[in-house]
Design an enzyme around this catalytic site. Structure first.
Site, PDB file in Angstrom:
ATOM      1  CB  ILE A  21       8.706 -22.299  16.609  1.00 45.98           C
ATOM      2  CG1 ILE A  21       7.475 -22.787  15.832  1.00 45.98           C
ATOM      3  CG2 ILE A  21       9.703 -21.620  15.683  1.00 45.98           C
ATOM      4  CD1 ILE A  21       6.699 -21.656  15.158  1.00 45.98           C
ATOM      5  CB  SER A  22       8.174 -23.172  22.001  1.00 38.76           C
ATOM      6  OG  SER A  22       9.496 -23.638  22.154  1.00 38.76           O
ATOM      7  CB  THR A  23       4.079 -20.626  20.945  1.00 42.12           C
ATOM      8  OG1 THR A  23       4.787 -19.446  20.537  1.00 42.12           O
ATOM      9  CG2 THR A  23       4.522 -21.014  22.351  1.00 42.12           C
TER      10      THR A  23
END
Length: 215
Positions: A21-23
């Protein structure tokens, strides 16, 4: 982070899953649940933005995989920022006799010995080459425009770097396959010089609409 939903069987071949995931605000559970359902015996996950190439967990997993293993991802873009970067990873896996499968893109499945899956990967390879060619062409155009308009001078263009060096630097930076530190080491420049060059490149790119920006 590694999850082992069940003990690994006695077979030599391993089935691994990779989730990203990115964040930290996002949730890995959807990807992990899908990877478990697909049969992944061990799942590696991490938080890393699409723009960042610092993915230590993925790097470690790719190095760990052996001939006969299988790698599952929820989506193909989990493996890289650009199509050319993703294709480089898939080609490496194929050469090492490691199967791969994208759960969200059924056509990308080397575990199946069918012509359709092979054709889809071949088409992706064509587009990846096209992506590289377009980047190279636009960078060459950009350098020519910069020279004509007197851009990319001063701090942004140190004497140690010629036009070909600058072109190569910008191409590799736009691909997103190497870190800033790696690029600075390769071209023997400081981080401040790197950022100056890219800042100047962004400036003349914005002034010339015939140059399509890179994200």
């Amino acid at each position: 982070m590694s999850e082992k939903p069940c003990p690994k069987n006695e077979a030599k071949m391993g089935i691994y899953g990779y989730a990203r995931i990115s964040t930290s605000d996002q949730n890995l559970s959807l990807q992990i649940k899908a990877l478990k359902a697909a049969g992944a015996q061990e799942i590696i996950s991490e938080v890393a933005t699409g723009k960042s190439m610092e993915r230590p967990q993925l790097k470690s997993l790719l190095a760990k995989l052996q001939k006969g293993d299988t790698l599952f991802v929820y989506r193909l873009d989990r493996l890289g920022r650009t199509l050319s970067g993703i294709m480089k990873t898939l080609e490496d896996l194929s050469q090492r006799k490691i199967a791969y499968k994208s759960l969200s893109e059924p056509a990308i499945d080397s575990t199946k010995d069918d012509h359709f899956s092979q054709a889809m990967v071949g088409i992706m390879a064509v587009f990846a080459q096209l992506e590289r060619d377009i980047i190279c062409e636009r960078v060459r155009e950009g350098v020519a425009i910069a020279k004509a308009q007197g851009k990319m001078k001063g701090r942004g263009r140190p004497k140690a770097l010629g036009e070909l060096d600058i072109s190569s630097l910008i191409v590799e930076s736009c691909k997103g396959e190497r870190t800033v530190s790696d690029l600075c080491k390769k071209f023997r420049i400081s981080r401040s010089t790197y950022y100056d060059i890219m800042k100047n490149y962004s400036s003349f790119k914005a002034l010339n609409k015939n140059l399509v920006g890179f994200s």
